[in-house]
Design a protein around this motif. Sequence first.
Motif, PDB file in Angstrom:
ATOM      1  N   TYR A  36       6.504   9.794   4.370  1.00  0.00           N
ATOM      2  CA  TYR A  36       5.556   9.596   3.078  1.00  0.00           C
ATOM      3  C   TYR A  36       5.693   8.605   2.585  1.00  0.00           C
ATOM      4  CZ  TYR A  36       5.043  14.777   3.805  1.00  0.00           C
ATOM      5  OH  TYR A  36       4.814  15.820   4.439  1.00  0.00           O
ATOM      6  N   THR A  38       5.726   5.685   4.346  1.00  0.00           N
ATOM      7  CA  THR A  38       4.846   4.884   4.928  1.00  0.00           C
ATOM      8  C   THR A  38       3.278   5.260   4.564  1.00  0.00           C
ATOM      9  OG1 THR A  38       6.481   4.727   6.746  1.00  0.00           O
ATOM     10  CG2 THR A  38       3.934   4.304   7.374  1.00  0.00           C
ATOM     11  N   LEU A  39       3.152   6.593   4.324  1.00  0.00           N
ATOM     12  CA  LEU A  39       1.807   6.937   3.938  1.00  0.00           C
ATOM     13  C   LEU A  39       1.287   6.403   2.658  1.00  0.00           C
ATOM     14  CD1 LEU A  39       0.116   9.090   5.308  1.00  0.00           C
ATOM     15  CD2 LEU A  39       0.733  10.700   3.601  1.00  0.00           C
ATOM     16  N   ARG A  42       0.408   2.742   3.388  1.00  0.00           N
ATOM     17  CA  ARG A  42      -0.988   2.732   3.869  1.00  0.00           C
ATOM     18  C   ARG A  42      -1.779   2.713   2.845  1.00  0.00           C
ATOM     19  NH1 ARG A  42      -3.927   3.395   8.259  1.00  0.00           N
ATOM     20  NH2 ARG A  42      -5.463   5.214   8.130  1.00  0.00           N
ATOM     21  N   VAL A 289      -6.727   8.494   2.443  1.00  0.00           N
ATOM     22  CA  VAL A 289      -5.418   8.639   3.457  1.00  0.00           C
ATOM     23  C   VAL A 289      -5.095  10.098   3.410  1.00  0.00           C
ATOM     24  CG1 VAL A 289      -3.172   8.192   3.534  1.00  0.00           C
ATOM     25  CG2 VAL A 289      -4.913   6.326   3.320  1.00  0.00           C
ATOM     26  N   PHE A 293      -4.739  12.828   6.299  1.00  0.00           N
ATOM     27  CA  PHE A 293      -3.354  13.490   6.499  1.00  0.00           C
ATOM     28  C   PHE A 293      -3.546  14.815   6.563  1.00  0.00           C
ATOM     29  CE2 PHE A 293       0.531  15.272   4.773  1.00  0.00           C
ATOM     30  CZ  PHE A 293       1.343  14.774   5.738  1.00  0.00           C
TER      31      PHE A 293
END
Lengths: 332, 306, 249
Positions: A36, A38-39, A42, A289, A293
């Motif tokens: 999360y 990394t999410l 992003r 995102v 996801f």
Amino acid sequence: MRDGVGMTRETAIGLFLVAVLLAFPLVASAMGEPFYITLATRMAVLALAAVGLNVALGLGGLVSFGHAAFFGIGGYVAGILASHAFNQEPIFSTPFAFMGSDRMPVVWLFAMLVSALVALPIGAISLRTSGVYFIMITLAFAQMIYYFAMSWPAYGGEDGLSILSRNTFPGLNTANPLSLFAVCYGLLLVALLVFAVLRDSRFGAALLASRQNATRLAAVGIAPFPVRLAAFVISAAITGLAGALYADLNRFVSPSMLSWQMSGELIVLVILGGTGRLFGPVAGAMLFVMIEFVLGGITERWQFFLGLILLGVVLFARGGLVGVLAGKVRHG
Amino acid sequence: MSTALLIEQLLNGLQFGVMLFLMAAGLTLIFGVMGLINLAHGSLYMVGAFACAAVAAATGSFWLGLAASLAAAAAAGALVEIVVIRRLYERDHLDQVLATFALILIFSEGTRWLFGSFPLYLDIPSALSGAVELPGGARYPLYRLAIIGVGIVVAAGLYMLISKTRLGMRIRAGESDREMIGALGVDIRTLYTVVFALGAALAGLAGALVGALQSVQVGMGEPVLILAFVVIVIGGIGSIKGALIGAILVGLVDTLGRFLLPKLFVAFMGPSQGTTMGAAIASMLIYVVMAFILAFRPRGLFSANA
Amino acid sequence: MAEPVLSIRDLRKTFGALKATDGVSLDLRPGEIHALIGPNGAGKSTLIHQIAGSLRPDSGSIRFLGQDVGELGVAARARMGLGRSFQISSLALEFSALRNVMLAVQSRQASSFRFLKGVMRDRSLTEPAMAALERTGLAPRAHVPAAELSHGERRQLEIAIALALGPKTFLLDEPMAGMGPEGSRALTAFLDGLRQEAPILLVEHDMDAVFALADRISVLVYGRIIASGTVDEIRSHPDVRRAYLGETA
């Protein structure tokens, strides 16, 4: 009107979003869920890219369908500098040997510089036109760079270029996801500040006016062309910076960063959040995102539903997320 | 380099140009009449190719497939116009870009859903297989010549349609003055749907024809769409004549560039570097041509609304 | 006689077969209001466009402040001091009235390539802009977006923007258009005082205003100036009566 209801509410929503974006990876880190983080990284990087596009698109009304060019150029600058530094091969040796760099600040500087330098001729030609011509020409220029990257084998061509060891930042371990997030988030905040200052400055006034009524702007003695060109170049530089971060995040850069789909996605980010709004790109990137996801977890065909959502936003929710929540834009 | 090879490349360029014209004609018509920028035009190309491949596979007849491609693309076009596009005419270009971008996502994923991710293959009809003898001794595939023939017929047909028929008169009136055409009592909504479906059918036809030369797969439409944009930008948006000349120009420049530039660079830089460099420059060539033309004529060669 | 501020010589512009401007020569001298009248389609707008720089003449010269401005664009001419108002209000509609005027102040002061200081906190912008709004009576509506102003208020705003440029010449294209009789009277009085600041080239259909204000009148018909003179000379000119006044009276 600056302290009108719409303004404070918009700012409050924006600050809330920025706080959520910060809290999200911290909570994830505490719970031992690095994915999360990394999410969230992003989200921050895409938001930064969209802040760049928002300068041209939101403030200047310049519908650039080619900003992937700058995103990708930033990415390739990061990849190329890193690979030369890694392999100890000079990029050029005259008049002095330049060995590339694995230092993020150096990489960022070059990413912004190269993006801006490429944006200058593209903007100068594209801005001679307007409306639908401008959309198509920026798209075509981005395709040109895309095909060049595809067919130029020195840096991987179609296969792309891996960054074997992530670029470094003094005093931080960038291999740690949370550190990398901090770097990206920090740059996003700086970019938001730059956007806000720019928008409220004399340059911003001229740029906003060029979108609303270029004839009027010229009639008071301010030629729209140089203002738009400067905005286009600044916009490209910010998006290029985001591209460098994106490459470092994925430790990989490929022509897909230069593709027309990427240009389309960047526009989507800006519009989902709210065109021309300070925090629009943040809202847009977080929403995008999340959709990717959540829907991606439910169905392989998530883009089908993304399409439906986008269509719904265009047809029924003009002004994007921030627009729906905060009402119409007021410019003092 | 033999003359025969050069003639073959010239014909390839012409065939490519004709195919681009089928795409560009619809785009430029839709922009000229309705003021709409349609990114989903490439999806209609894909719909035509898939319809042709699927029907040809089921019935064994390419010709039934071809008819199906026209019908499917026109129907998809009309449906999309009525459900979505119609609401976009009064919107700015940004909204049009975003909505038709969304349509691409829907069409692409929808097609993957229906047909899976593997490409379909479409055979050249037996009547058009084989090659013909060209002057100079070269042999050239009959099917590609047929595509060039179709392009010439379509160009002539469009010319007749627009200059000689009642529908064409309405289209021209719609380009110059939308309010007037309303005042003339023409049902403008139906006119728009018809024009959109016509453009879609041309895109579908192009998709079906090219489908027999390449594989039929999701995402095949967008590269062609972007080239078609280059074509109409060069030709002048709204001009059918500009689309024709732009398409032939782009087709020839691209094909001949890819053929000749590597040879040229090899002469200067040696085989390995020259081939790479030549290929890379050739892939950018049409965009360079476009930039060059726009630097002198910002509204294209034959702008209809200059 | 004083050197003219604006001097146009033998200007020509054709669109296909239509001679929109057919050998027009015109002077604007310091302190005067020179009215340009003529029936619809006489080529007044085409002429204004050429003077402002948004349309390039086929031949002829335009000199402003003693300099040939033929090669200059709209923005450059505006910076030299050509203050223009539009026939149909042309404003930055999302901006407040104040910000519209501030653009003119900004242009007059210097470069727009300043990226740091916020304009709303910059008194060197807001104060002169407010002063221009006050002169046209629009100060109470300073913070209203231009899109929400009434038609008459937008006309006032056009004038305020031109004022804020501190121009050497006003180029006013039908400033009275669409104003009620009361608004027209107030604007007439205002323009009467304005000629001391800078001469005015006034295109106007409102004949009461023209006769009240003009030092000189030129009559444009089919792209040609058929008569030029004082109010009395024009009133009694036989060609004018036939070609123009007869039609509109």
